[in-house]
Design an enzyme around this catalytic site. Structure first.
Site, PDB file in Angstrom:
ATOM      1  CE1 TYR A  41      29.004  34.909  36.285  1.00  0.00           C
ATOM      2  CE2 TYR A  41      30.698  34.472  37.756  1.00  0.00           C
ATOM      3  CZ  TYR A  41      30.062  35.455  36.929  1.00  0.00           C
ATOM      4  OH  TYR A  41      30.549  36.592  37.039  1.00  0.00           O
ATOM      5  CG  ASP A  69      27.710  36.167  32.610  1.00  0.00           C
ATOM      6  OD1 ASP A  69      28.131  36.602  33.539  1.00  0.00           O
ATOM      7  OD2 ASP A  69      27.784  36.461  31.408  1.00  0.00           O
ATOM      8  CG  ASP A 122      29.476  39.188  31.247  1.00  0.00           C
ATOM      9  OD1 ASP A 122      30.395  38.563  31.938  1.00  0.00           O
ATOM     10  OD2 ASP A 122      28.261  39.534  31.946  1.00  0.00           O
ATOM     11  CG  ASP A 170      27.918  38.200  49.540  1.00  0.00           C
ATOM     12  OD1 ASP A 170      28.613  39.037  49.067  1.00  0.00           O
ATOM     13  OD2 ASP A 170      26.808  37.896  49.288  1.00  0.00           O
ATOM     14  CG  ASP A 200      26.057  41.912  44.129  1.00  0.00           C
ATOM     15  OD1 ASP A 200      25.538  42.816  45.227  1.00  0.00           O
ATOM     16  OD2 ASP A 200      25.244  41.497  43.542  1.00  0.00           O
ATOM     17  CG  HIS A 251      26.030  40.390  34.861  1.00  0.00           C
ATOM     18  ND1 HIS A 251      26.436  39.213  34.692  1.00  0.00           N
ATOM     19  CD2 HIS A 251      25.097  40.409  35.738  1.00  0.00           C
ATOM     20  CE1 HIS A 251      25.995  38.392  35.622  1.00  0.00           C
ATOM     21  NE2 HIS A 251      25.025  39.047  36.199  1.00  0.00           N
ATOM     22  CG  HIS A 305      30.202  44.714  36.703  1.00  0.00           C
ATOM     23  ND1 HIS A 305      29.171  45.063  35.688  1.00  0.00           N
ATOM     24  CD2 HIS A 305      30.215  43.185  36.599  1.00  0.00           C
ATOM     25  CE1 HIS A 305      28.538  43.865  35.426  1.00  0.00           C
ATOM     26  NE2 HIS A 305      29.026  42.631  35.888  1.00  0.00           N
TER      27      HIS A 305
HETATM   28  C1  LIG Z   1      31.641  39.622  35.399  1.00  0.00           C
HETATM   29  C2  LIG Z   1      30.209  39.352  35.666  1.00  0.00           C
HETATM   30  O1  LIG Z   1      29.575  40.242  34.781  1.00  0.00           O
HETATM   31  O2  LIG Z   1      29.572  38.182  35.376  1.00  0.00           O
HETATM   32  C3  LIG Z   1      30.157  39.619  37.310  1.00  0.00           C
HETATM   33  C4  LIG Z   1      28.554  39.453  37.537  1.00  0.00           C
HETATM   34  C5  LIG Z   1      28.221  40.036  38.896  1.00  0.00           C
HETATM   35  C6  LIG Z   1      26.742  39.637  39.550  1.00  0.00           C
HETATM   36  C7  LIG Z   1      26.421  40.343  40.675  1.00  0.00           C
HETATM   37  N1  LIG Z   1      25.260  40.039  41.153  1.00  0.00           N
HETATM   38  C8  LIG Z   1      25.112  38.562  41.643  1.00  0.00           C
HETATM   39  C9  LIG Z   1      23.747  38.251  42.280  1.00  0.00           C
HETATM   40  C10 LIG Z   1      23.850  36.726  42.338  1.00  0.00           C
HETATM   41  N2  LIG Z   1      22.478  35.990  42.192  1.00  0.00           N
HETATM   42 ZN   LIG Z   2      28.448  38.657  33.914  1.00  0.00          ZN
END
Ligand SMILES: CC(O)(O)CCCCCNCCCN
Ligand SMILES: [Zn+2]
Length: 667
Positions: free
Chosen positions: A305, A265, A172, A20, A92, A174, A135
């Site tokens: 990451y 990140d 973060d 995935d 995701d 996101h 999330h």
């Molecule tokens: C804890 C967190 O906020 O770091 C999780 C981030 C989930 C990202 C989902 N999409 C990923 C797309 C890959 N290119």
């Molecule tokens: Zn994140």
């Protein structure tokens, strides 16, 4: 009190079992490299390592629904096919036979951290956990998250300890929509998140993540979204948002507890964020938040990451929690246009909810070319600006964060005989022979002073020498004439080639012009006498109608002027002078003393006048690293004061563009 660290390798015992592309970056090594770096840097030995525990159902149900919890409970017994099937209903995220166990440990770790901080066993702490949490929603897993660790921790703190106000800072990259949904109508939890957004083109692609989503009903104003509409954001962009938005509101909110959704990140090299802020920025973001809630801060790992920048960022965060001196941030080039647009929009959206923003009229910015805002070519924020080919995030390289050495002595003091030396401070011995030195001092600095004054001055000078050699971190002197000593100190330090003094003068008193002209001293004076001088690039007179007794006006000057100026000037020494009769209240003085330790490796020299000797104890306490007491919920500052500060900012921002809060008019 110490710093808690919560980690257990059990939380590395789950991973993606099928293909995935969206989830492959969330690997167990994220925890092992983070913890490994803490061990390698001797930081785990300095922390109080607390055991993890599993959260119990009742704790998970503080945020999640019974049906969701029941569904997740089935996953340990599922076959691979069932797990894949089960996963499909969410976005995701992936499941694994052991992820439910790990998710309970992640929640339990956050709760252990909250317990140890709120029971006063530790000052602050960090939990290294996976799966992350911000999330996940009431009845849905999402974005690698199963249970919302930090949201549960906030509800737990409210329910078990009766905490009245909680600030959640989510750095973060996101948007933690799960946290937002959980507290959007709750005025006791202020949720702040910045996140890569690119006008909704970036995951999770929600309109709910935009700056105009401010919370609902009673919760209106208690949800702050800062969208990054470009990648390549740098340290300046992050600091601008902290200084001009988060800190003023956070101080007005006056939380009893600070929880951090500590995702890394948002650091350089991360494939998700594609930002350019360096790991040492987290030392400063952490420190700036430690001045709230009397330092009660719980950081819980979310994303991150790029294993190299993740490990460095985690170490920077923990080292600051431990109280080590901050690494100076160099070449802050100011925020980019996109940041200013976002900042302007968020401030406008929240103006009606926060009095610190009410008078911030955000005067239309004078014409500056976009080049001025982004001096360096770095960061592909505005395509037009960027010439160089784009490296992929993983190819990005950046300097290893500088070593942050603790001097053998934290605080040294120079006090007249008869004044007691505060605990844990080191009194500068009067033993050293002053003889020949005395004459030059007299000639160069104090023509007609008595020997006592000259002796005191020579001791103040040795405080400075000891800071320069990193023998001591900071110093405090109680002197007969603060203004005269201040002038001598500036003169003494200016003799050094690459010295830069950030002189913060609290209260009235004239600053000799030669101090201001050499460009080696940046002076900010907060006072009440409205003198006619306009100031200049290196002299910033902040006149408050009610003077330094006005905590709101003072606080606004601290965040929207002092901090940005200090960061951009990047001094080698901070000289903080409390002029007699300033009227500044002790707590505000302590907050200021605390914040100024963000600069110059914490080399702060504080000058007090003898009749202010009651301030010696409270000042020393902050210099020793204790948190300042809370200021209380701040009322609005005087309209004319706020406008005076705005006028100052708009005049100065051509020279100091960390003062900017709005995008320039020109296209
Ligand atoms: C804890 C967190 O906020 O770091 C999780 C981030 C989930 C990202 C989902 N999409 C990923 C797309 C890959 N290119
Ligand atoms: Zn994140």
């Amino acid at each position: 009190m110490g710093t808690a660290l919560i980690y257990d390798e059990e939380m590395t015992k789950y991973k993606l079992l099928w293909v995935d592309p969206a989830c492959k970056i969330e690997v167990p090594e994220r925890l092992t490299v983070s913890h490994g770096a803490l061990v390698r840097n001797g930081l785990t030995d300095r922390c109080i390592c607390l055991p993890v525990r599993e959260a119990v159902d009742a704790e998970i149900l503080l945020v999640h629904s019974e049906e969701y919890l029941e569904a997740v409970k089935q996953t340990p017994h599922m076959t691979l096919e069932d797990l894949k099937e089960f996963t499909l209903q969410y976005g995701d995220v992936y499941f694994h036979p052991n992820i439910y166990h790990c998710a309970k440990l992640a929640v339990g770790s956050a709760l252990q951290l909250v317990d140890s901080v709120l029971m006063g066993k530790v000052k602050n702490g960090m939990a290294l956990v996976r799966p992350p949490g911000h999330h996940s929603m009431r009845s849905a897993a999402n974005g690698f998250c199963v249970f919302n660790n930090v949201a549960i921790a906030a509800q737990y703190a409210k329910q078990k300890y009766g905490v009245k106000r909680i600030l959640i800072v989510d750095w973060d990259i996101h948007h933690g929509q799960g946290v937002q949904y959980c507290f959007e109508d709750d005025p006791s939890v202020l949720y702040f998140s910045w996140h890569r957004y690119e006008h909704q083109k970036f995951w999770p692609n929600l309109k709910d993540s935009d700056y105009d989503i401010v919370g609902k009903g009673e919760g209106a104003g208690f949800n702050i979204n800062v969208p990054w509409n470009k990648v390549g954001m740098e340290n300046s962009d992050y600091l601008s948002v902290f200084c001009h938005l988060l800190l003023p509101i956070a101080y007005e909110f006056c939380p009893d507890l600070v929880l951090v959704c500590a995702g890394f990140d948002s650091a350089i090299g991360d494939p998700e964020g594609e930002m350019c802020a360096t790991p040492d920025i987290f030392a400063h973001l952490t420190y700036l938040l430690m001045n709230l809630a009397e330092g009660k801060l719980c950081a819980v790992l979310e994303g991150g990451y790029n294993l190299t920048s993740l490990a460095q960022s985690v170490c920077q965060t923990v080292q600051t929690l431990l109280g080590d001196p901050l690494p100076p941030l160099t070449n802050l080039t100011g925020p980019c246009r996109s940041t200013l647009e976002s900042l302007q929009c968020v401030r406008a959206a929240h103006r009606q909810h926060w009095s610190c923003l009410r008078h911030a009229v955000d005067l239309p910015t004078f014409e500056i070319s976009t080049k001025r805002i982004k001096l360096s070519g770095e960061g592909n924020k505005d395509e037009a600006e960027v010439g160089e080919e784009q490296k992929s995030p993983e190819e990005k390289i950046w300097p290893e964060p500088p070593k942050r050495i603790c001097p053998p002595v934290c605080s040294a003091v120079v006090l007249p005989d008869g004044v007691v030396c505060p605990d844990a401070c080191e009194r500068l011995s009067s033993s050293e022979d002053l003889g020949p030195h005395l004459l030059t001092l007299k000639n160069d600095f104090l023509k007609d002073a008595d020997d006592g004054a000259v002796t005191a001055l020579s001791r103040v000078f040795s405080l400075i020498d000891k800071m320069k050699n990193n023998e001591i971190r900071n110093g405090l002197a109680l002197v007969g004439d603060a203004a005269m000593t201040m002038t001598c100190v500036v003169q003494y330090v200016a003799a050094e080639v690459d010295s830069r003094v950030f002189l913060v003068c609290v209260g009235n008193g004239n600053i000799p012009s030669h101090v201001i002209e050499d460009g080696k001293t940046l002076v900010v004076q907060i006072k009440d006498e409205d003198t006619e001088e306009q100031g200049s690039k290196y002299y910033v007179p902040v006149c408050l109608k009610k003077g330094c007794t006005d905590t709101s006006g003072f606080a606004q000057a601290m965040f929207s002027l002092l901090l940005p100026l200090g960061y951009q000037y990047n001094p080698s020494l901070v000289l903080l002078v409390r002029m007699p009769g300033s009227g500044v209240c002790d707590i505000m003085w302590q907050q200021l003393t605390g914040l100024l330790q963000s600069f110059a490796h914490g080399h702060t020299l504080v000058l007090l006048q003898e009749d202010d000797k009651a301030c010696v104890g409270p000042t020393a306490s902050i210099l020793l690293g204790n948190p300042a007491p809370p200021l209380g919920q701040l009322p609005a500052s005087l309209k004319e004061d706020a406008e005076a500060v705005e006028r100052l900012r708009s005049r100065l921002q051509a020279d100091w563009n960390l003062l900017l809060t709005t995008a320039p008019e020109n296209g």
